[in-house]
Design a protein around this motif. Structure first.
Motif, PDB file in Angstrom:
ATOM      1  N   ASN A 126      42.685  57.559   2.082  1.00  0.00           N
ATOM      2  CA  ASN A 126      43.696  58.582   1.882  1.00  0.00           C
ATOM      3  C   ASN A 126      45.033  57.981   2.284  1.00  0.00           C
ATOM      4  N   GLU A 127      46.109  58.703   2.046  1.00  0.00           N
ATOM      5  CA  GLU A 127      47.443  58.113   2.199  1.00  0.00           C
ATOM      6  C   GLU A 127      47.752  57.713   3.640  1.00  0.00           C
ATOM      7  N   ASP A 128      46.979  58.231   4.600  1.00  0.00           N
ATOM      8  CA  ASP A 128      47.248  57.911   5.999  1.00  0.00           C
ATOM      9  C   ASP A 128      46.249  56.919   6.588  1.00  0.00           C
ATOM     10  N   SER A 129      45.382  56.362   5.753  1.00  0.00           N
ATOM     11  CA  SER A 129      44.292  55.550   6.301  1.00  0.00           C
ATOM     12  C   SER A 129      44.599  54.057   6.336  1.00  0.00           C
ATOM     13  N   GLN A 130      45.774  53.649   5.867  1.00  0.00           N
ATOM     14  CA  GLN A 130      46.101  52.222   5.842  1.00  0.00           C
ATOM     15  C   GLN A 130      47.609  52.024   5.907  1.00  0.00           C
ATOM     16  N   ALA A 131      48.035  50.988   6.619  1.00  0.00           N
ATOM     17  CA  ALA A 131      49.451  50.607   6.637  1.00  0.00           C
ATOM     18  C   ALA A 131      49.685  49.693   5.445  1.00  0.00           C
ATOM     19  N   ASN A 132      50.017  50.298   4.302  1.00  0.00           N
ATOM     20  CA  ASN A 132      50.005  49.519   3.065  1.00  0.00           C
ATOM     21  C   ASN A 132      50.979  50.098   2.039  1.00  0.00           C
ATOM     22  N   GLY A 133      52.270  49.827   2.232  1.00  0.00           N
ATOM     23  CA  GLY A 133      53.271  50.232   1.252  1.00  0.00           C
ATOM     24  C   GLY A 133      53.824  49.044   0.490  1.00  0.00           C
ATOM     25  N   LEU A 134      53.012  47.998   0.321  1.00  0.00           N
ATOM     26  CA  LEU A 134      53.504  46.740  -0.244  1.00  0.00           C
ATOM     27  C   LEU A 134      54.009  46.910  -1.665  1.00  0.00           C
ATOM     28  N   PHE A 135      53.222  47.557  -2.527  1.00  0.00           N
ATOM     29  CA  PHE A 135      53.625  47.646  -3.933  1.00  0.00           C
ATOM     30  C   PHE A 135      54.930  48.415  -4.068  1.00  0.00           C
ATOM     31  N   GLU A 136      55.067  49.527  -3.348  1.00  0.00           N
ATOM     32  CA  GLU A 136      56.269  50.340  -3.442  1.00  0.00           C
ATOM     33  C   GLU A 136      57.500  49.573  -2.955  1.00  0.00           C
ATOM     34  N   CYS A 137      57.333  48.781  -1.887  1.00  0.00           N
ATOM     35  CA  CYS A 137      58.470  48.003  -1.375  1.00  0.00           C
ATOM     36  C   CYS A 137      58.833  46.862  -2.318  1.00  0.00           C
ATOM     37  N   LEU A 138      57.840  46.242  -2.932  1.00  0.00           N
ATOM     38  CA  LEU A 138      58.131  45.215  -3.939  1.00  0.00           C
ATOM     39  C   LEU A 138      58.909  45.827  -5.101  1.00  0.00           C
ATOM     40  N   GLU A 139      58.502  47.014  -5.528  1.00  0.00           N
ATOM     41  CA  GLU A 139      59.216  47.699  -6.603  1.00  0.00           C
ATOM     42  C   GLU A 139      60.675  47.938  -6.204  1.00  0.00           C
ATOM     43  N   ASP A 140      60.901  48.396  -4.984  1.00  0.00           N
ATOM     44  CA  ASP A 140      62.267  48.623  -4.508  1.00  0.00           C
ATOM     45  C   ASP A 140      63.071  47.330  -4.480  1.00  0.00           C
ATOM     46  N   GLN A 141      62.424  46.238  -4.064  1.00  0.00           N
ATOM     47  CA  GLN A 141      63.106  44.951  -3.993  1.00  0.00           C
ATOM     48  C   GLN A 141      63.502  44.449  -5.375  1.00  0.00           C
ATOM     49  N   PHE A 142      62.603  44.576  -6.329  1.00  0.00           N
ATOM     50  CA  PHE A 142      62.940  44.182  -7.697  1.00  0.00           C
ATOM     51  C   PHE A 142      64.071  45.042  -8.241  1.00  0.00           C
ATOM     52  N   ARG A 143      64.054  46.326  -7.952  1.00  0.00           N
ATOM     53  CA  ARG A 143      65.107  47.210  -8.437  1.00  0.00           C
ATOM     54  C   ARG A 143      66.456  46.812  -7.837  1.00  0.00           C
ATOM     55  N   HIS A 144      66.465  46.476  -6.552  1.00  0.00           N
ATOM     56  CA  HIS A 144      67.711  46.071  -5.906  1.00  0.00           C
ATOM     57  C   HIS A 144      68.202  44.737  -6.461  1.00  0.00           C
ATOM     58  N   TRP A 145      67.284  43.799  -6.682  1.00  0.00           N
ATOM     59  CA  TRP A 145      67.630  42.497  -7.259  1.00  0.00           C
ATOM     60  C   TRP A 145      68.278  42.694  -8.633  1.00  0.00           C
ATOM     61  N   ARG A 146      67.694  43.603  -9.410  1.00  0.00           N
ATOM     62  CA  ARG A 146      68.250  43.902 -10.730  1.00  0.00           C
ATOM     63  C   ARG A 146      69.652  44.498 -10.601  1.00  0.00           C
ATOM     64  N   THR A 147      69.838  45.420  -9.657  1.00  0.00           N
ATOM     65  CA  THR A 147      71.136  46.073  -9.476  1.00  0.00           C
ATOM     66  C   THR A 147      72.212  45.076  -9.059  1.00  0.00           C
ATOM     67  N   LEU A 148      71.849  44.133  -8.200  1.00  0.00           N
ATOM     68  CA  LEU A 148      72.807  43.119  -7.757  1.00  0.00           C
ATOM     69  C   LEU A 148      73.260  42.225  -8.901  1.00  0.00           C
ATOM     70  N   ASN A 149      72.429  42.120  -9.933  1.00  0.00           N
ATOM     71  CA  ASN A 149      72.713  41.215 -11.053  1.00  0.00           C
ATOM     72  C   ASN A 149      72.740  41.994 -12.367  1.00  0.00           C
ATOM     73  N   ILE A 150      73.442  43.114 -12.353  1.00  0.00           N
ATOM     74  CA  ILE A 150      73.442  44.018 -13.494  1.00  0.00           C
ATOM     75  C   ILE A 150      74.113  43.393 -14.712  1.00  0.00           C
ATOM     76  N   ASP A 151      74.857  42.300 -14.503  1.00  0.00           N
ATOM     77  CA  ASP A 151      75.490  41.612 -15.623  1.00  0.00           C
ATOM     78  C   ASP A 151      74.499  40.770 -16.422  1.00  0.00           C
ATOM     79  N   ARG A 152      73.279  40.613 -15.904  1.00  0.00           N
ATOM     80  CA  ARG A 152      72.263  39.831 -16.614  1.00  0.00           C
ATOM     81  C   ARG A 152      71.282  40.756 -17.331  1.00  0.00           C
ATOM     82  N   GLN A 153      70.639  40.236 -18.372  1.00  0.00           N
ATOM     83  CA  GLN A 153      69.623  40.996 -19.091  1.00  0.00           C
ATOM     84  C   GLN A 153      68.369  41.153 -18.217  1.00  0.00           C
TER      85      GLN A 153
END
Length: 377
Positions: A126-153
């Protein structure tokens, strides 16, 4: 797993690699590990001198043909560090940093998906049974990387060393996170299939996405260590550096992740934060007493040797990094189970500390050591 299309996660080899038990971890214990990783990352960043002198890069054994890329990426925030993994020893005095896999950390599939699926299969997920937010944080990191380089495709090529199904699976996890973050155009291939040009209209990085169909990519994720590129592919390294400087491609993890990857930084951390409770004494010169010796850019536990208090060296793990400069680090006793297997905690950082996994082995932890899921109690 099959519903996700992750057949590799249920193959016999993976079943033998992932333990059938889980480490029981209290919520307070999990929080202690996550807070340690966040503190250590802040310490790493704080410890890097500005500007970065040649002597510092030499001390960390950073290849000279990467110095320009390291400095450029460090000084331009658009070059974003996506993720890394802290390997920690849980000692009676609290967690201690063993090393930081900052450039090409693996075990993403095991941590993000397989250990969670193992709990679900056991009826304990269940959502409280593991310390495991890896995928969501990776998604956030990719989104931020994209935002920092919005001039690129928003085109992303992910490359890995040829012949490594493990690395390809790690790239698959990253690709899913990138797709969720808005990278609609992605391709995964061995690094040998990537073409790089620094001249004319073809300037950039390319991959054959379909027979006779080549595509240019503005973003590159390489699960290929920077120092291996620098040593084995100096021309490619020079071309990639030039393309970064002119913003024809943005690369992750950035070249400055090599500063964190070098185990020489552990000695520097001890100098900057002497006797910090999260650190083990470390030096580029041999230490007295019980300690370990390991290459500055060693991987998978190769060439790690234990030095006894009387100076005797126990058996060294075979490997190909023995000729590198060496780090000497104070010995840390890992917790053990009734079978004598030692447990090492891995804490992923992706913008913040976000997931925990364990490896266990009767001796030195290597890439072949069992992966052990955890459950919060």
């Amino acid at each position: 797993m099959r519903t996700l299309g992750w057949e590799w996660a249920i193959e016999e080899a993976c079943q033998n690699y992932v333990a059938r038990e889980a480490v029981q971890l209290t919520e307070a214990g999990a929080e202690m590990l996550l807070e340690a990783a966040d503190s250590l990352y802040d310490m790493l960043v704080e410890s890097i001198p500005d500007p970065i002198p040649d002597e510092f890069l030499q001390r960390l054994a950073i290849p000279a043909n990467l110095w320009e890329a390291v400095r450029h990426s460090w000084n331009d925030e658009r070059h974003w560090h996506l993720y890394g993994r802290f390997d920690l020893a849980l000692t009676p005095e609290g967690p201690k940093l063993l090393e930081f896999n900052a450039d090409t950390a693996t075990s993403l599939p095991e941590t993000a998906v397989v250990q969670w699926a193992s709990l679900v299969a056991a009826g304990q997920g269940n959502e409280d049974s593991q310390a495991n937010g890896l995928f969501e944080c990776l998604e956030d990191q990719f989104r931020h990387w994209r935002t920092l380089n919005i001039d690129r495709q928003a085109t992303l090529l992910l490359v890995y060393l040829p012949g490594s199904a493990e690395d390809e699976a790690n790239c698959a996890v990253l690709a899913e996170a990138a797709r969720a973050a808005g990278f609609a155009d992605l391709h995964i291939c061995p690094v040998d299939d990537m073409k790089v040009s620094v001249a004319g209209e073809d300037r950039g990085i390319w991959a054959e996405t379909a027979p006779q169909q080549w595509q240019k990519f503005d973003f590159l994720f390489k699960l290929v260590p920077w120092e291996i590129l620098a040593e084995e592919e100096p021309e490619l390294t020079a071309d990639l550096t030039q393309l970064q400087l002119t913003r024809d491609v943005v690369i992750a993890n950035p070249a400055y992740s090599l500063l964190f990857q070098s185990k020489g930084l552990l000695a520097h951390l001890w100098d900057v934060f002497p006797h910090h409770p999260l650190l083990l004494e470390a030096s580029l010169a041999p230490l007295p007493g019980h300690h370990v010796r390991k290459p500055l850019f060693g991987r998978e536990g190769q060439n790690v040797a234990e030095i006894e208090p009387d100076g005797r060296m126990t058996a060294e793990v075979p490997g190909e990094f023995g000729q590198q400069p060496q780090l000497y680090q104070r010995w840390a006793e890992l917790p053990a189970d009734a079978q004598g297997r030692l447990y090492q905690a891995g804490v992923f950082w992706a913008g913040e500390a976000c997931a925990i996994g364990f490896r266990r082995e009767a001796g030195v932890i290597t890439n072949l050591s069992e992966f052990v899921p955890h459950v919060l109690v």
